[in-house]
Design a protein around this motif. Structure first.
Motif, PDB file in Angstrom:
ATOM      1  N   SER A  79       0.834  -1.201   0.000  1.00  0.00           N
ATOM      2  CA  SER A  79       0.000   0.000   0.000  1.00  0.00           C
ATOM      3  C   SER A  79       0.869   1.251   0.000  1.00  0.00           C
ATOM      4  O   SER A  79       0.597   2.210  -0.716  1.00  0.00           O
ATOM      5  N   TYR A  80       1.911   1.229   0.792  1.00  0.00           N
ATOM      6  CA  TYR A  80       2.834   2.359   0.888  1.00  0.00           C
ATOM      7  C   TYR A  80       3.478   2.642  -0.467  1.00  0.00           C
ATOM      8  O   TYR A  80       3.550   3.782  -0.915  1.00  0.00           O
ATOM      9  N   LEU A  81       3.914   1.589  -1.127  1.00  0.00           N
ATOM     10  CA  LEU A  81       4.642   1.722  -2.387  1.00  0.00           C
ATOM     11  C   LEU A  81       3.750   2.216  -3.522  1.00  0.00           C
ATOM     12  O   LEU A  81       4.124   3.125  -4.257  1.00  0.00           O
ATOM     13  N   ILE A  82       2.555   1.618  -3.666  1.00  0.00           N
ATOM     14  CA  ILE A  82       1.708   1.978  -4.815  1.00  0.00           C
ATOM     15  C   ILE A  82       0.663   3.042  -4.478  1.00  0.00           C
ATOM     16  O   ILE A  82      -0.100   3.465  -5.340  1.00  0.00           O
ATOM     17  N   LYS A  83       0.629   3.451  -3.209  1.00  0.00           N
ATOM     18  CA  LYS A  83      -0.284   4.500  -2.751  1.00  0.00           C
ATOM     19  C   LYS A  83      -1.754   4.144  -3.010  1.00  0.00           C
ATOM     20  O   LYS A  83      -2.557   4.975  -3.388  1.00  0.00           O
ATOM     21  N   LYS A  84      -2.074   2.882  -2.766  1.00  0.00           N
ATOM     22  CA  LYS A  84      -3.449   2.380  -2.869  1.00  0.00           C
ATOM     23  C   LYS A  84      -3.913   1.948  -1.487  1.00  0.00           C
ATOM     24  O   LYS A  84      -3.110   1.675  -0.596  1.00  0.00           O
ATOM     25  N   LYS A  85      -5.224   1.848  -1.320  1.00  0.00           N
ATOM     26  CA  LYS A  85      -5.780   1.458  -0.023  1.00  0.00           C
ATOM     27  C   LYS A  85      -5.235   0.111   0.437  1.00  0.00           C
ATOM     28  O   LYS A  85      -5.124  -0.825  -0.348  1.00  0.00           O
ATOM     29  N   SER A  86      -4.933   0.053   1.706  1.00  0.00           N
ATOM     30  CA  SER A  86      -4.409  -1.162   2.306  1.00  0.00           C
ATOM     31  C   SER A  86      -5.488  -2.234   2.370  1.00  0.00           C
ATOM     32  O   SER A  86      -6.661  -1.942   2.580  1.00  0.00           O
ATOM     33  N   THR A  87      -5.076  -3.462   2.209  1.00  0.00           N
ATOM     34  CA  THR A  87      -5.974  -4.608   2.396  1.00  0.00           C
ATOM     35  C   THR A  87      -5.587  -5.349   3.671  1.00  0.00           C
ATOM     36  O   THR A  87      -5.948  -6.505   3.850  1.00  0.00           O
ATOM     37  N   LYS A  88      -4.845  -4.657   4.534  1.00  0.00           N
ATOM     38  CA  LYS A  88      -4.369  -5.285   5.760  1.00  0.00           C
ATOM     39  C   LYS A  88      -4.716  -4.441   6.975  1.00  0.00           C
ATOM     40  O   LYS A  88      -4.750  -3.221   6.919  1.00  0.00           O
ATOM     41  N   ASP A  89      -4.961  -5.130   8.064  1.00  0.00           N
ATOM     42  CA  ASP A  89      -5.030  -4.521   9.383  1.00  0.00           C
ATOM     43  C   ASP A  89      -3.789  -4.990  10.125  1.00  0.00           C
ATOM     44  O   ASP A  89      -3.492  -6.188  10.155  1.00  0.00           O
ATOM     45  N   ILE A  90      -3.066  -4.050  10.710  1.00  0.00           N
ATOM     46  CA  ILE A  90      -1.921  -4.412  11.540  1.00  0.00           C
ATOM     47  C   ILE A  90      -2.284  -4.004  12.966  1.00  0.00           C
ATOM     48  O   ILE A  90      -2.494  -2.829  13.254  1.00  0.00           O
ATOM     49  N   ILE A  91      -2.419  -5.025  13.820  1.00  0.00           N
ATOM     50  CA  ILE A  91      -3.013  -4.863  15.150  1.00  0.00           C
ATOM     51  C   ILE A  91      -2.016  -5.274  16.230  1.00  0.00           C
ATOM     52  O   ILE A  91      -1.295  -6.267  16.088  1.00  0.00           O
ATOM     53  N   CYS A  92      -2.017  -4.547  17.318  1.00  0.00           N
ATOM     54  CA  CYS A  92      -1.130  -4.842  18.445  1.00  0.00           C
ATOM     55  C   CYS A  92      -1.659  -6.046  19.236  1.00  0.00           C
ATOM     56  O   CYS A  92      -2.814  -6.063  19.639  1.00  0.00           O
ATOM     57  N   LEU A  93      -0.800  -7.023  19.428  1.00  0.00           N
ATOM     58  CA  LEU A  93      -1.153  -8.190  20.244  1.00  0.00           C
ATOM     59  C   LEU A  93      -0.860  -7.949  21.716  1.00  0.00           C
ATOM     60  O   LEU A  93      -1.279  -8.728  22.571  1.00  0.00           O
ATOM     61  N   GLU A  94      -0.119  -6.913  21.986  1.00  0.00           N
ATOM     62  CA  GLU A  94       0.174  -6.495  23.349  1.00  0.00           C
ATOM     63  C   GLU A  94       0.470  -5.000  23.300  1.00  0.00           C
ATOM     64  O   GLU A  94       0.528  -4.409  22.219  1.00  0.00           O
ATOM     65  N   ASN A  95       0.652  -4.377  24.442  1.00  0.00           N
ATOM     66  CA  ASN A  95       1.013  -2.970  24.443  1.00  0.00           C
ATOM     67  C   ASN A  95       2.316  -2.799  23.664  1.00  0.00           C
ATOM     68  O   ASN A  95       3.249  -3.598  23.843  1.00  0.00           O
ATOM     69  N   CYS A  96       2.360  -1.783  22.819  1.00  0.00           N
ATOM     70  CA  CYS A  96       3.512  -1.587  21.934  1.00  0.00           C
ATOM     71  C   CYS A  96       4.032  -0.158  21.993  1.00  0.00           C
ATOM     72  O   CYS A  96       3.244   0.790  22.142  1.00  0.00           O
ATOM     73  N   THR A  97       5.322  -0.026  21.830  1.00  0.00           N
ATOM     74  CA  THR A  97       5.967   1.262  21.616  1.00  0.00           C
ATOM     75  C   THR A  97       6.556   1.206  20.217  1.00  0.00           C
ATOM     76  O   THR A  97       7.378   0.321  19.921  1.00  0.00           O
ATOM     77  N   ILE A  98       6.115   2.125  19.368  1.00  0.00           N
ATOM     78  CA  ILE A  98       6.535   2.112  17.960  1.00  0.00           C
ATOM     79  C   ILE A  98       7.037   3.497  17.574  1.00  0.00           C
ATOM     80  O   ILE A  98       6.369   4.494  17.810  1.00  0.00           O
ATOM     81  N   HIS A  99       8.226   3.533  16.976  1.00  0.00           N
ATOM     82  CA  HIS A  99       8.755   4.768  16.410  1.00  0.00           C
ATOM     83  C   HIS A  99       8.187   4.863  14.988  1.00  0.00           C
ATOM     84  O   HIS A  99       8.318   3.919  14.205  1.00  0.00           O
ATOM     85  N   VAL A 100       7.567   5.994  14.665  1.00  0.00           N
ATOM     86  CA  VAL A 100       6.828   6.126  13.406  1.00  0.00           C
ATOM     87  C   VAL A 100       7.332   7.325  12.610  1.00  0.00           C
ATOM     88  O   VAL A 100       7.595   8.388  13.171  1.00  0.00           O
ATOM     89  N   ILE A 101       7.435   7.130  11.302  1.00  0.00           N
ATOM     90  CA  ILE A 101       7.746   8.228  10.389  1.00  0.00           C
ATOM     91  C   ILE A 101       6.743   8.176   9.248  1.00  0.00           C
ATOM     92  O   ILE A 101       6.400   7.094   8.766  1.00  0.00           O
ATOM     93  N   ASP A 102       6.252   9.341   8.832  1.00  0.00           N
ATOM     94  CA  ASP A 102       5.298   9.352   7.718  1.00  0.00           C
ATOM     95  C   ASP A 102       6.026   9.579   6.402  1.00  0.00           C
ATOM     96  O   ASP A 102       7.188   9.980   6.363  1.00  0.00           O
TER      97      ASP A 102
END
Length: 188
Positions: A79-102
């Motif tokens: 989705s990131y590469l082709i700039k089309k809507k994602s067909t995935k859900d990415i869900i936390c299985l536990e509390n998470c700390t994530i460093h994010v860049i847009d």
């Protein structure tokens, strides 16, 4: 994150600092969605702490196609590469700390610092390689071999993942995972 970047990408401390300081730290609770299907993915994360599952969402079926652990990058790269809507859900299985860049920040950073652009390219290549490896494993390895591979690379985390989710990831039934586990216990 800096030590990981330096060790993984063989970059200087200064380059690692420039790159990592461009990320914002986000905290997620168990069950929170990092990436939502139906929306274009415009971010890449680096998991500092936690476990996430990536669910391929179809019209009638959902399938776990990946788990993401500490010190791994996370995104719906397609989705990131082709700039089309994602067909995935990415869900936390536990509390998470994530460093994010847009996307916009990463593109600007890559333009201003060519060495950072090379790191960004390597990050996205790693995301692609991970996806390709999973596809190859599904085609070339049997269920037990795929389970052992998951166990070998992420042993300390596998016990935290419900058996039915491991089964979905392996594309087998929960009963098959149970049989594999029993077989491995008998061997040891």
């Amino acid at each position: 994150m800096n030590t990981f970047l330096i060790d993984t990408f063989q970059i200087t401390k200064e380059e690692a600092q420039i790159f990592s300081s461009s990320f914002r730290t986000e905290e997620y609770l168990k069950g929170d969605i990092f990436i939502k299907s139906g929306i274009v993915c415009n971010k890449i994360g680096f998991v500092k702490k936690g476990i996430l599952k990536c669910i391929a969402v179809g019209k009638e079926k959902e399938l776990i196609d990946d788990f993401i652990f500490d010190n791994q990058f996370v995104s719906d790269y397609y989705s990131y590469l082709i700039k089309k809507k994602s067909t995935k859900d990415i869900i936390c299985l536990e509390n998470c700390t994530i460093h994010v860049i847009d996307r916009k920040k990463l593109e600007k950073l890559s333009k201003n610092y060519p060495s950072i652009g090379l790191i960004a390219k390597q990050v996205t290549e790693r995301l692609y390689i991970s996806t390709q490896q999973k596809l190859d494993d599904l085609r070339l390895l049997n269920a037990e071999e795929r389970y052992l591979k998951l166990l070998d690379s992420n042993k300390r985390f596998v016990d935290k993942i419900p058996q039915y989710e491991i089964a979905s990831y392996l594309s087998v039934s929960p009963e098959t995972v149970s049989r594999i586990r029993k077989k491995l216990i008998k061997r040891s």
